[in-house]
Design an enzyme around this catalytic site. Structure first.
Site, PDB file in Angstrom:
ATOM      1  N   ARG A  50      30.926  25.709  11.370  1.00 57.04           N
ATOM      2  CA  ARG A  50      31.019  24.630  10.373  1.00 57.04           C
ATOM      3  C   ARG A  50      29.645  24.187   9.890  1.00 57.04           C
ATOM      4  NH1 ARG A  50      36.046  21.635  10.618  1.00 57.04           N
ATOM      5  NH2 ARG A  50      37.355  22.691  12.115  1.00 57.04           N
ATOM      6  N   LYS A 149      38.379  33.278  26.060  1.00 57.92           N
ATOM      7  CA  LYS A 149      39.316  32.462  26.815  1.00 57.92           C
ATOM      8  C   LYS A 149      39.022  30.990  26.542  1.00 57.92           C
ATOM      9  CE  LYS A 149      38.462  30.764  30.866  1.00 57.92           C
ATOM     10  NZ  LYS A 149      37.342  29.843  31.121  1.00 57.92           N
ATOM     11  N   ASP A 178      37.456  38.380  29.221  1.00 58.00           N
ATOM     12  CA  ASP A 178      37.319  37.664  30.478  1.00 58.00           C
ATOM     13  C   ASP A 178      35.941  38.079  30.950  1.00 58.00           C
ATOM     14  OD1 ASP A 178      37.164  37.172  33.302  1.00 58.00           O
ATOM     15  OD2 ASP A 178      39.285  36.679  33.197  1.00 58.00           O
ATOM     16  N   HIS A 179      34.963  37.188  30.840  1.00 63.01           N
ATOM     17  CA  HIS A 179      33.589  37.672  31.033  1.00 63.01           C
ATOM     18  C   HIS A 179      33.345  38.187  32.453  1.00 63.01           C
ATOM     19  CE1 HIS A 179      32.746  33.642  32.673  1.00 63.01           C
ATOM     20  NE2 HIS A 179      31.633  34.147  33.173  1.00 63.01           N
ATOM     21  N   GLU A 217      31.530  27.050  42.696  1.00 60.65           N
ATOM     22  CA  GLU A 217      30.432  26.623  41.817  1.00 60.65           C
ATOM     23  C   GLU A 217      29.847  25.322  42.341  1.00 60.65           C
ATOM     24  OE1 GLU A 217      31.076  27.621  37.400  1.00 60.65           O
ATOM     25  OE2 GLU A 217      32.978  26.782  38.055  1.00 60.65           O
ATOM     26  N   ASP A 236      41.357  26.821  33.972  1.00 60.02           N
ATOM     27  CA  ASP A 236      40.008  27.216  33.561  1.00 60.02           C
ATOM     28  C   ASP A 236      39.525  28.460  34.300  1.00 60.02           C
ATOM     29  OD1 ASP A 236      37.447  26.813  32.219  1.00 60.02           O
ATOM     30  OD2 ASP A 236      36.669  26.163  34.162  1.00 60.02           O
ATOM     31  N   HIS A 241      39.846  34.425  35.625  1.00 62.18           N
ATOM     32  CA  HIS A 241      38.873  35.159  36.454  1.00 62.18           C
ATOM     33  C   HIS A 241      39.442  35.554  37.820  1.00 62.18           C
ATOM     34  CE1 HIS A 241      36.378  33.852  33.261  1.00 62.18           C
ATOM     35  NE2 HIS A 241      36.016  32.687  33.756  1.00 62.18           N
ATOM     36  N   LYS A 339      34.660  23.233  41.580  1.00 65.25           N
ATOM     37  CA  LYS A 339      33.360  22.753  41.104  1.00 65.25           C
ATOM     38  C   LYS A 339      32.793  21.821  42.174  1.00 65.25           C
ATOM     39  CE  LYS A 339      33.904  23.685  36.345  1.00 65.25           C
ATOM     40  NZ  LYS A 339      33.160  24.917  36.024  1.00 65.25           N
TER      41      LYS A 339
END
Ligand code: BG6
Length: 491
Positions: A50, A149, A178-179, A217, A236, A241, A339
């Site tokens: 944008r 994703k 999916d990295h 993480e 998430d 993953h 997390k």
């Protein structure tokens, strides 16, 4: 072998080109590919978002992102110039048809062959953007699209997005990212399983006692609170993953390393997952949310403080999953992700069954531990095989055993190989039209179906996330989840 009729893309068009993912991962990946001269010689890169930027403004943003993300010793003026020369930019928005018409016209002007689109925007724009490209004649043969994703937030929204995209691009031209599949260590898992004869005979319920997949993480929600609070750890991380890692561990050997063969095997695993729903969610799953605590000695706020409002979103999830088929019957697959855990660590651990009978008496019998195979993906890449060995000595008080690790550290072994961003590999594959490391529609939808039942189970039984202090391994119930089956998380 790559089964593809595509030719390398002559144009890469990135939607969301000024966004966070682009600046942190996509642009630096393109830079590294440029530096190694791996991008097709004449491929152009068209950024769109944008933001009302011109070509020059976009080039500055790209240069700033490279400066920030690529270490100084890996930067070269030459490579940066080479990348900047490829760039173009046009502002557009999927809900503004005139801007999409102009974008499609620019695409047609810049392309000299195949076009790869990359949607790195909010998923609600995927369908409208793809359909606008089709309506303006820029989605026909020779075009393909990468989708980031999350594909939706549940099965129904995923189907809606996939349907909308399918009206413009048939499935063979859709590359769902999916990295994790772009990570070297994840591909090495495939090499370990299918490039060695050693493990396959043992890779089943007869010899494996339990499997653990952990993606831990230390970070919190990092300014992504609005997205994350809608998603939570289940949607998430686990839906994509962790389930992809589970598929690669559990799948049958594919006939070939090509898109259909690999994905045909992964989907069978997803369809074999035993449902976790309202009936068993209380015993088979744990949800948690971090409260204030400390990571590496530094105090960090709780999730709700970070978010600035009350929330029932889980930042931690642990599951006991079962793959109900011949190979895995009865073997628990423990999955956990969260997390603000004590360490950044992604690993897969397979614990073998204990010896059928111990010939050692006395203390040695108590020393005995089952063999284990650890596949560490992050922060370092390492494979470790835990074996029992004699503790050196003359054994006057009886023989003693110790567990020792056969350790293969890929950084030492391949010390000259640079650590790549996962997107380098994924971009190259998509540019060349190889979908093996991308997720097929049926996989995404099967994963959502399984995850939806868990989320519905939590809702319908009123199960709320339990608090855990930041810097700990989740709520205590995550320990009892595995303990109940006589197991323990690998420390
Ligand atoms: C993303 C999630 O898909 O993966 C993030 O949305 C998460 O919440 C990230 O932090 C983790 O990726 P990596 O490569 O750092 O393990």
């Amino acid at each position: 072998m790559s089964v593809t009729l595509a030719t390398p893309a002559s144009l890469l068009t990135v939607f969301g080109a000024t966004g966070d993912l682009a600046r942190r991962m996509l642009l630096p990946s393109l830079y590294s590919l440029q530096a190694e001269r791996l991008l097709p010689e004449d491929m152009r890169i068209l950024g769109t978002a944008r933001s009302e930027l011109d070509r020059e403004g976009f080039a500055q943003l790209v240069a700033a992102s490279i400066q920030q993300r690529i270490p100084a010793h890996e930067r070269s003026e030459d490579a940066l110039r080479g990348l900047l020369e490829r760039l173009d930019y046009l502002p557009a928005s999927a809900d503004d048809d005139a801007s999409m018409a102009a974008l499609a016209a620019r695409v047609q002007a810049l392309r000299a062959g195949d076009v790869l689109y990359h949607m790195s925007t909010a998923p609600k724009f995927y369908g409208p953007a793809c359909q606008a490209l089709a309506a303006h004649g820029a989605a026909g043969p020779g075009t393909r699209v990468m989708l980031e994703k999350p594909i939706g937030k549940d099965l129904a929204s995923a189907i809606a997005i996939n349907d909308a995209v399918a009206r413009a691009f048939d499935e063979a031209r859709v590359y769902r990212v999916d990295h994790y599949l772009g990570k070297e260590g994840v591909q090495n898992l495939i090499a370990l399983r299918f490039g060695n004869a050693l493990f396959e005979p043992l890779w089943n319920a007869r010899h494996i006692e339990q499997v653990q997949i952990t993606v831990a993480e230390t970070v919190g929600v990092e300014g992504r609170g609005d997205y994350y609070d809608e998603a939570g750890a289940l949607r998430d991380m686990l839906q994509n993953h962790l389930l992809q890692l589970l598929c690669l561990v559990a799948m049958e050997p594919p006939a070939r390393f090509d898109p259909s063969a690999v994905r045909n095997e992964k989907i069978k695993v997803l369809r074999s997952l035993r449902p976790i729903d309202a009936g068993n969610v209380a015993t088979e799953s744990v949800a948690g949310q971090y409260t204030a605590g400390a990571i590496d000695g530094a105090a960090v706020p709780g999730y709700m403080d970070e978010l600035g409002r009350p929330s029932r979103t889980e930042t931690f999830v642990a599951l006991r999953a079962h793959v109900d088929n011949w190979r895995w019957s009865g073997v628990p697959f423990y999955l956990r992700t969260g997390k603000r855990l004590p360490a950044r660590s992604t690993e897969i651990y397979l614990q073998f069954r204990k010896v059928p009978y111990s010939i050692f008496g006395g203390a040695a019998a108590a020393d005995m531990r089952p063999n284990g195979l650890l596949i560490k993906l992050q922060p370092e890449e390492r494979i470790e095989l835990d074996l029992m060995s004699k503790t050196p000595g003359l054994d006057r008080q009886g023989l003693r055993l110790s567990q020792v690790a056969l350790d293969l550290d890929f950084h030492q072994e391949f010390s000259s190989a640079r650590r790549r961003i996962a997107y380098e590999r994924l971009y190259l594959d998509a540019i060349e039209g190889n979908g093996t490391l991308f997720v097929r529609r049926d996989e995404t939808e099967a994963a959502w179906q399984w995850v939806d039942a868990i989320a519905a189970g939590w809702r319908n039984t009123g199960m709320l996330p339990r608090p855990y202090p930041a810097g700990t391994w989740g709520p205590g119930t995550a320990i009892s989840l595995v303990d109940r089956s006589g197991h323990g998380w690998r420390e």
